[in-house]
Design a protein around this motif. Structure first.
Motif, PDB file in Angstrom:
ATOM      1  N   GLN A  41       0.843  -1.188   0.000  1.00 40.62           N
ATOM      2  CA  GLN A  41       0.000   0.000   0.000  1.00 40.62           C
ATOM      3  C   GLN A  41       0.884   1.246   0.000  1.00 40.62           C
ATOM      4  O   GLN A  41       2.110   1.155   0.065  1.00 40.62           O
ATOM      5  CB  GLN A  41      -0.933   0.002   1.212  1.00 40.62           C
ATOM      6  CG  GLN A  41      -2.002  -1.059   1.156  1.00 40.62           C
ATOM      7  CD  GLN A  41      -2.963  -0.957   2.323  1.00 40.62           C
ATOM      8  OE1 GLN A  41      -2.563  -0.749   3.462  1.00 40.62           O
ATOM      9  NE2 GLN A  41      -4.251  -1.105   2.035  1.00 40.62           N
ATOM     10  N   TYR A  42       0.261   2.407  -0.051  1.00 39.46           N
ATOM     11  CA  TYR A  42       0.983   3.675  -0.088  1.00 39.46           C
ATOM     12  C   TYR A  42       0.676   4.471   1.173  1.00 39.46           C
ATOM     13  O   TYR A  42      -0.484   4.747   1.470  1.00 39.46           O
ATOM     14  CB  TYR A  42       0.609   4.468  -1.337  1.00 39.46           C
ATOM     15  CG  TYR A  42       1.155   3.802  -2.568  1.00 39.46           C
ATOM     16  CD1 TYR A  42       2.398   4.166  -3.090  1.00 39.46           C
ATOM     17  CD2 TYR A  42       0.473   2.767  -3.176  1.00 39.46           C
ATOM     18  CE1 TYR A  42       2.926   3.532  -4.193  1.00 39.46           C
ATOM     19  CE2 TYR A  42       0.997   2.120  -4.284  1.00 39.46           C
ATOM     20  CZ  TYR A  42       2.218   2.505  -4.783  1.00 39.46           C
ATOM     21  OH  TYR A  42       2.752   1.868  -5.879  1.00 39.46           O
ATOM     22  N   VAL A  44       0.892   7.894   3.301  1.00 34.27           N
ATOM     23  CA  VAL A  44       0.993   9.346   3.159  1.00 34.27           C
ATOM     24  C   VAL A  44       1.292   9.915   4.536  1.00 34.27           C
ATOM     25  O   VAL A  44       0.527   9.709   5.474  1.00 34.27           O
ATOM     26  CB  VAL A  44      -0.318   9.961   2.618  1.00 34.27           C
ATOM     27  CG1 VAL A  44      -0.246  11.481   2.620  1.00 34.27           C
ATOM     28  CG2 VAL A  44      -0.634   9.431   1.234  1.00 34.27           C
ATOM     29  N   ILE A 106       4.675  10.552  -0.114  1.00 40.15           N
ATOM     30  CA  ILE A 106       3.945   9.330  -0.440  1.00 40.15           C
ATOM     31  C   ILE A 106       4.981   8.221  -0.636  1.00 40.15           C
ATOM     32  O   ILE A 106       5.889   8.362  -1.465  1.00 40.15           O
ATOM     33  CB  ILE A 106       3.095   9.496  -1.712  1.00 40.15           C
ATOM     34  CG1 ILE A 106       2.071  10.617  -1.521  1.00 40.15           C
ATOM     35  CG2 ILE A 106       2.415   8.168  -2.082  1.00 40.15           C
ATOM     36  CD1 ILE A 106       1.316  10.991  -2.789  1.00 40.15           C
ATOM     37  N   PHE A 107       4.846   7.126   0.127  1.00 40.88           N
ATOM     38  CA  PHE A 107       5.838   6.056   0.117  1.00 40.88           C
ATOM     39  C   PHE A 107       5.137   4.697   0.087  1.00 40.88           C
ATOM     40  O   PHE A 107       4.215   4.461   0.864  1.00 40.88           O
ATOM     41  CB  PHE A 107       6.712   6.139   1.367  1.00 40.88           C
ATOM     42  CG  PHE A 107       7.335   7.486   1.558  1.00 40.88           C
ATOM     43  CD1 PHE A 107       8.534   7.798   0.959  1.00 40.88           C
ATOM     44  CD2 PHE A 107       6.705   8.457   2.330  1.00 40.88           C
ATOM     45  CE1 PHE A 107       9.112   9.055   1.121  1.00 40.88           C
ATOM     46  CE2 PHE A 107       7.278   9.713   2.513  1.00 40.88           C
ATOM     47  CZ  PHE A 107       8.483  10.010   1.897  1.00 40.88           C
ATOM     48  N   GLN A 108       5.630   3.792  -0.766  1.00 41.69           N
ATOM     49  CA  GLN A 108       5.063   2.450  -0.801  1.00 41.69           C
ATOM     50  C   GLN A 108       5.588   1.661   0.399  1.00 41.69           C
ATOM     51  O   GLN A 108       6.799   1.654   0.676  1.00 41.69           O
ATOM     52  CB  GLN A 108       5.401   1.730  -2.100  1.00 41.69           C
ATOM     53  CG  GLN A 108       4.634   0.433  -2.235  1.00 41.69           C
ATOM     54  CD  GLN A 108       4.703  -0.160  -3.632  1.00 41.69           C
ATOM     55  OE1 GLN A 108       5.652   0.081  -4.366  1.00 41.69           O
ATOM     56  NE2 GLN A 108       3.694  -0.925  -3.981  1.00 41.69           N
ATOM     57  N   THR A 147      -3.599   2.538  -3.754  1.00 35.15           N
ATOM     58  CA  THR A 147      -2.855   2.929  -4.952  1.00 35.15           C
ATOM     59  C   THR A 147      -2.181   4.281  -4.748  1.00 35.15           C
ATOM     60  O   THR A 147      -2.615   5.092  -3.919  1.00 35.15           O
ATOM     61  CB  THR A 147      -3.769   3.029  -6.185  1.00 35.15           C
ATOM     62  OG1 THR A 147      -4.659   4.140  -6.008  1.00 35.15           O
ATOM     63  CG2 THR A 147      -4.560   1.740  -6.416  1.00 35.15           C
ATOM     64  N   GLU A 148      -1.150   4.518  -5.534  1.00 32.55           N
ATOM     65  CA  GLU A 148      -0.469   5.810  -5.482  1.00 32.55           C
ATOM     66  C   GLU A 148      -1.389   6.922  -5.975  1.00 32.55           C
ATOM     67  O   GLU A 148      -1.326   8.047  -5.478  1.00 32.55           O
ATOM     68  CB  GLU A 148       0.799   5.747  -6.329  1.00 32.55           C
ATOM     69  CG  GLU A 148       1.692   6.943  -6.142  1.00 32.55           C
ATOM     70  CD  GLU A 148       3.046   6.788  -6.816  1.00 32.55           C
ATOM     71  OE1 GLU A 148       3.906   7.643  -6.554  1.00 32.55           O
ATOM     72  OE2 GLU A 148       3.246   5.831  -7.582  1.00 32.55           O
ATOM     73  N   ALA A 151      -3.572   7.971  -3.138  1.00 33.60           N
ATOM     74  CA  ALA A 151      -2.774   8.751  -2.188  1.00 33.60           C
ATOM     75  C   ALA A 151      -2.567  10.173  -2.699  1.00 33.60           C
ATOM     76  O   ALA A 151      -2.724  11.142  -1.952  1.00 33.60           O
ATOM     77  CB  ALA A 151      -1.429   8.062  -1.946  1.00 33.60           C
ATOM     78  N   SER A 152      -2.249  10.314  -3.977  1.00 34.31           N
ATOM     79  CA  SER A 152      -2.049  11.646  -4.570  1.00 34.31           C
ATOM     80  C   SER A 152      -3.325  12.467  -4.546  1.00 34.31           C
ATOM     81  O   SER A 152      -3.290  13.675  -4.267  1.00 34.31           O
ATOM     82  CB  SER A 152      -1.538  11.511  -6.003  1.00 34.31           C
ATOM     83  OG  SER A 152      -0.254  10.931  -6.011  1.00 34.31           O
TER      84      SER A 152
END
Length: 163
Positions: A41-42, A44, A106-108, A147-148, A151-152
């Motif tokens: 997952q991502y 934040v 944002i980091f996986q 998903t990224e 998150a964005s």
């Protein structure tokens, strides 16, 4: 469950809302445990910061910044660091004194991550020491997304709502 070290305290802003404040290398941190299902997952890390100190030459000393790392296993204390969470937009790089700006990254989440340590610190540039000025933090959070893109989108919504 924030832990405070050295010159780190809670203070009111304009006599109302409380915020985290660090000075002279003080900092806060919190260990957030994750489920095994969080891998992939991502994460934040997000919040707002302001500084009493803005250097005319653009030096970062005194600016608030978010920082963290992913730690192995379920027991974060003493766990091996898997990844440092820095860079991106983690520095509250305002150019006006006491202006609130949003910082985020944002980091996986890596396999084996049992916890994320979330830190609130004050930047320091080489040969430019702290001077007792305050770096403030508010509206903090650590969120997980599948998903990224999600998150964005969250970061953009957060920024729009806190501006």
């Amino acid at each position: 469950f924030w832990s405070a070290y050295n010159e780190a305290m809670i203070e009111p802003i304009a006599g109302k809302n409380l915020c985290f404040v660090v000075r002279n290398g003080g900092y806060f941190f919190q260990d957030v445990e994750l489920r095994k299902e969080a891998a992939g997952q991502y994460a934040v890390l997000i919040g707002r910061g302001s500084s009493e100190r803005i250097n005319a030459d653009g030096a970062i000393t005194g600016l608030p910044y978010l920082y963290g790392y992913m730690m192995e296993g379920a027991n974060p204390r003493g766990g091996r660091i898997l990844s440092y969470l820095q860079g991106q937009q983690m520095l509250c790089a305002s150019r006006k004194e006491s202006e609130w700006v949003t910082a985020w990254g944002i980091f996986q989440v890596l396999d084996g991550t049992g916890a994320i340590r979330y830190c609130l610190k004050q930047a320091e540039q080489k040969d430019l020491p702290q001077n007792g000025s305050a770096a403030r933090f508010d509206d903090l959070g650590l969120y997980l997304f599948d998903t990224e893109e999600e998150a964005s989108a969250f970061v953009e919504t957060y920024k729009a709502q806190t501006q």
